[in-house]
Scaffold this motif. Structure first.
Motif, PDB file in Angstrom:
ATOM      1  N   ALA A  70      20.047  24.063 -24.363  1.00  0.00           N
ATOM      2  CA  ALA A  70      20.543  22.920 -25.131  1.00  0.00           C
ATOM      3  C   ALA A  70      19.564  21.751 -25.043  1.00  0.00           C
ATOM      4  O   ALA A  70      19.333  21.039 -26.031  1.00  0.00           O
ATOM      5  N   THR A  71      18.983  21.557 -23.859  1.00  0.00           N
ATOM      6  CA  THR A  71      18.061  20.426 -23.703  1.00  0.00           C
ATOM      7  C   THR A  71      16.792  20.649 -24.525  1.00  0.00           C
ATOM      8  O   THR A  71      16.302  19.739 -25.200  1.00  0.00           O
ATOM      9  N   ALA A  72      16.254  21.862 -24.476  1.00  0.00           N
ATOM     10  CA  ALA A  72      15.066  22.151 -25.283  1.00  0.00           C
ATOM     11  C   ALA A  72      15.415  21.968 -26.765  1.00  0.00           C
ATOM     12  O   ALA A  72      14.631  21.426 -27.544  1.00  0.00           O
ATOM     13  N   TRP A  73      16.619  22.422 -27.127  1.00  0.00           N
ATOM     14  CA  TRP A  73      17.041  22.293 -28.529  1.00  0.00           C
ATOM     15  C   TRP A  73      17.138  20.820 -28.939  1.00  0.00           C
ATOM     16  O   TRP A  73      16.830  20.451 -30.059  1.00  0.00           O
ATOM     17  N   LYS A  74      17.494  19.994 -27.986  1.00  0.00           N
ATOM     18  CA  LYS A  74      17.511  18.560 -28.288  1.00  0.00           C
ATOM     19  C   LYS A  74      16.096  18.099 -28.629  1.00  0.00           C
ATOM     20  O   LYS A  74      15.890  17.288 -29.540  1.00  0.00           O
TER      21      LYS A  74
END
Ligand code: GAL
Length: 775
Positions: A70-74
């Motif tokens: 999720a963080t990378a996707w952010k």
């Protein structure tokens, strides 16, 4: 930045990537189905047709894992917003999806592919080397030597973890703090190291004795769930740590930690330290118990990689997030700010400065190593060795004997006592074993199915010694598929040594009978009944069954269930997400009823599985559905695959592999422990498995078996195990506890007698409830 630490981290990454390189794919029996391409939720703006495309491949935690995916996707989303690029992602449901998803994005012409997670290290490397013009950036991995078209993003999370450990020690009321990991890989343990050393540092400064539960940074041993998915496991770990007194817990296992948070919230006065991102924000349900989070700013590094690729300044190599450059850090205390005294806060500031200045070591690699302790040299065992199993039929007994022969050559001084109790699937042996174990009279080693049978019956009852040391001493951790290690593991330890992988859903047929009648193996149950009517008209029993042990009916039934429910539905039976009185189970019972009424040999209750297989060999029956120990049996009567017999996945189950694994364990109090350890060492070795499995009719549990020793059927099973969807067998202990299996067997016993579908459905529901799985 601390060069020495980076070196240590890189060394770890390289070693671990080598370990993973040898793992066979797709062997986790509890993994979800094949991936589906997903469009990003609500893409901000419609990009122009030829927009720069950044494409993210997640690991199995999924895009919404509230963790690194999720963080990378952010980071990708920030790039969509700020740079006007197009962003996409594909979720990997299992390890075999990594290559697939990366290749799909290469085909699609993505400008940069972001792969997330240590576990994608091999797949990314392979794709990058094959496609040198394709840019990649991988989160949590770096290559040594670097790959020119890959930018690795790694994080010195130990630095931030150290601060977290320090503050945890400072606020703990019980004097005990806990942590646990998902899988024991460097990107996980690096958090735990920092945490443990932070606590230690606090103790040194304050003369306290705060204890860390769940991780020992010196010996690198501790608690792991073995997965990054199960919130149930997170709950169990949390409960264990709380029971032992921990009042602050840092789960390092992605979404698993949410289960821990739920348990902590219920218990009260226990606080959680989040990891990867700020859980106060990403897991707001628990914001009142989130003390802080160990932050890894992967969104920033991912965004920067995309930007560089877009601007043509991309360079392969590694970028390291540190406290110094803001790539890692500690999240605010938010609502719990008042729990942290002002003095402790200012100590944290000083500490941070000292870490940045390199004055404080935050990783055990930087500390003087404890005295290396050589394992004591083991004298060659002598005396007796009692091996307990139910392998008495043709094929299975041959395999066992072949292993005994190897053992005798290695340890001529040891006398083997072959303690067998006849009866397929341990129908009689298990009761004898239980009696002996309860009486404190264990054999030196005994056969046990990997999965629930092992863990629920024996490990949880504290009857076993862990055998992790045997794996470690022999360097086996990279010789087995992770999925196999997972089902042998509990509380961070491995509890038995697997000798094989068996397939349950196989249809065996008489080749000559099929050829003479112009038949091919049925691929669905409808086709089965059409063929069966033809065979019946010729006076041939369509399906042979030998259920003098009722497990054989359960065995047949699990294959039918897989056909009517599909792999997801089937797996859902074991975690309560598939209704036991739904249409799929009902349909399966109806098929079974039809078989028993019209298509199965009348004397089935008098025969054993091998006698049923013999009916097929003799042409008295055309087919039987049984595990691939039948292949071993046929080898023992000199039948060859594709000549003497044919084989196919049981109807409606092509592409799916119901797996089970025979293993041997080390009971506590084994009278001849040294000999037992020698036996287990042989069981887990390549030599032992290649002696055993070609005769047994199973494939090695190791990934490096010598394929040329295996017949055509077994080679096909090896291929299918590598490519199919794997689901666990219930009849053979992988899917459910022994108590639940017994209850299902009891339902089958009644059903064979009365064919009452409704009664069976209700009894299944009850059994699932009694097992504590259905609510
Ligand atoms: C299974 C076991 C196999 C084979 C079969 C028939 O439970 O895993 O190895 O022995 O029973 O006995």
């Amino acid at each position: 930045m601390n060069k020495k630490l980076l070196f240590n981290l890189m060394a770890l990454l390289v070693v671990a990537s080598m370990l993973l390189a040898a793992c066979q794919p797709a062997a986790t029996p509890t993994q979800p189905p094949a991936p589906a391409a997903t469009e990003p939720p609500a893409a901000a703006t419609q990009p122009p047709a030829a927009a720069f495309k950044a494409c993210q491949v997640t690991d199995t935690g999924g895009i919404d894992d509230k963790s690194f995916n999720a963080t990378a996707w952010k980071g990708v989303q920030d790039a969509i917003d700020q740079l006007g690029i197009e962003g996409k992602y594909l979720e990997s449901q299992q390890q075999t999806d990594y290559d697939k998803n990366i290749n799909a994005f290469i085909d699609e012409g993505c400008n940069i592919i972001i792969t997330v997670g240590f576990l994608l290290g091999d797949a990314t490397k392979a794709a990058a080397e094959k496609n040198p013009n394709q840019l990649f950036s991988i989160v949590d991995f770096a290559y040594d030597p670097p790959i020119p078209n890959v930018l690795g993003q790694v994080f010195n999370t130990n630095e931030a973890g150290f601060l977290a450990g320090y503050v945890a020690a400072g606020v703990s009321k019980t004097g005990k703090v806990g942590t646990f990991g998902g899988i024991q890989i460097p990107t996980v343990t690096v958090f735990m190291d920092g945490f443990a050393l932070g606590v230690q540092h606090y103790n040194e400064k304050h003369g306290t004795n705060v204890e860390v539960l769940g991780w020992d940074a010196n010996t690198q041993t501790g608690l792991f769930t073995g997965n990054f998915e199960s919130t149930d496991d997170g709950r169990t770990m949390g409960e264990t740590l709380m029971d032992e007194g921990a009042d602050i817990i840092m789960p390092v296992a992605g979404p698993v930690g949410l289960g821990t948070a739920a348990a902590a919230k219920e218990r009260g006065n226990v606080y959680i330290i989040g990891v990867d991102n700020d859980w106060y924000v990403t897991a707001p349900d628990y914001k009142d118990i989130i003390l802080t989070s160990v932050m890894k700013y992967m969104d920033v590094t991912t965004f920067n990689a995309i930007k560089a690729a877009m601007e043509g300044t991309f360079q392969g190599g590694v970028t390291v997030g540190t406290l110094e450059n803001g790539g890692v850090g500690l999240a605010p205390f938010h609502d719990l700010d008042s729990m942290v005294p002002a003095e402790l806060k200012s100590e944290l500031e000083t500490l941070k400065a000292d870490i940045i200045a390199g004055k404080i070591a935050t990783s055990p690699g930087e500390m003087p190593k404890p005295e290396a302790t050589e394992p004591p040299a083991m004298a060659a065992p002598t005396g007796q060795l009692e091996i307990f199993s139910w392998w008495t039929a043709g094929g299975e007994a041959d395999g066992l004997n072949a292993m005994y022969e190897v053992f005798k050559k290695m340890y001529p001084e040891v006398e083997i006592i072959n303690a067998t109790v006849a009866g397929g699937a341990g129908q009689n042996a298990k009761a004898v074993l239980a009696t002996r174990m309860q009486a404190g009279d264990p054999p030196d080693s005994f056969q046990v199915h990997a999965g629930h049978e092992l863990i629920d019956s024996w490990v949880k009852a504290d009857k076993m010694e862990p055998v992790t040391f045997i794996f470690e001493q022999n360097g086996w951790m990279d010789k087995y598929p992770q999925g196999v290690i997972d089902i042998l593991s509990y509380n961070g330890e491995i509890w038995s040594v697997p000798v094989n992988i068996h397939r349950s859903n196989v249809l065996w047929y008489n080749k000559a009978v099929f050829d003479e009648n112009g038949l091919t193996a049925p691929t669905t149950w409808d086709e089965f009944f059409t063929i069966a009517d033809t065979l019946k008209a010729k006076g041939i029993t369509p399906l042979a069954l030998g259920d003098n042990g009722i497990w054989a009916t359960t065995h047949l039934f699990e294959s039918i269930l897989l056909a009517t429910l599909g792999p997801d539905g089937y797996k859902g039976l074991w975690d309560g997400s598939t209704a036991w009185d739904g249409d799929g189970v009902k349909q399966a019972l109806e098929i079974l009823s039809r078989l028993l009424t019209d298509y199965i040999n009348e004397d089935h209750a008098a025969l054993s599985w091998d006698q049923a297989a013999q009916l097929v060999a003799d042409g008295d029956a055309a087919m039987t559905i049984m595990g691939d120990w039948v292949a071993g049996y046929y080898t023992s009567i000199n039948l060859e695959p594709n000549v003497g017999y044919g084989y196919a996945p049981s109807p409606g189950t092509s592409g799916n592999f119901i797996m089970l694994s025979d293993s041997f364990g080390l009971p506590k109090g084994a009278p001849n422990r040294d000999a037992a350890v020698a036996w287990l060492t042989l069981c887990g070795s390549k030599e032992g498995q290649d002696a055993f499995n070609p005769l047994k009719g199973s494939i090695p549990a190791r990934t490096d078996g010598d394929r040329s020793l295996y017949n055509a059927y077994l080679q096909s099973a090896m291929d299918d195990f590598g490519s199919n969807t794997i689901v666990p067998s219930v009849a053979h202990g992988a899917a459910a506890s022994e108590g639940w299996v017994t209850a299902i067997n009891d339902v089958m016993t009644l059903f064979v007698a009365d064919l009452n579908v409704d009664a069976a459905l209700q009894a299944f529901v009850q059994a699932c409830t009694d097992a504590g799985v259905c609510k």
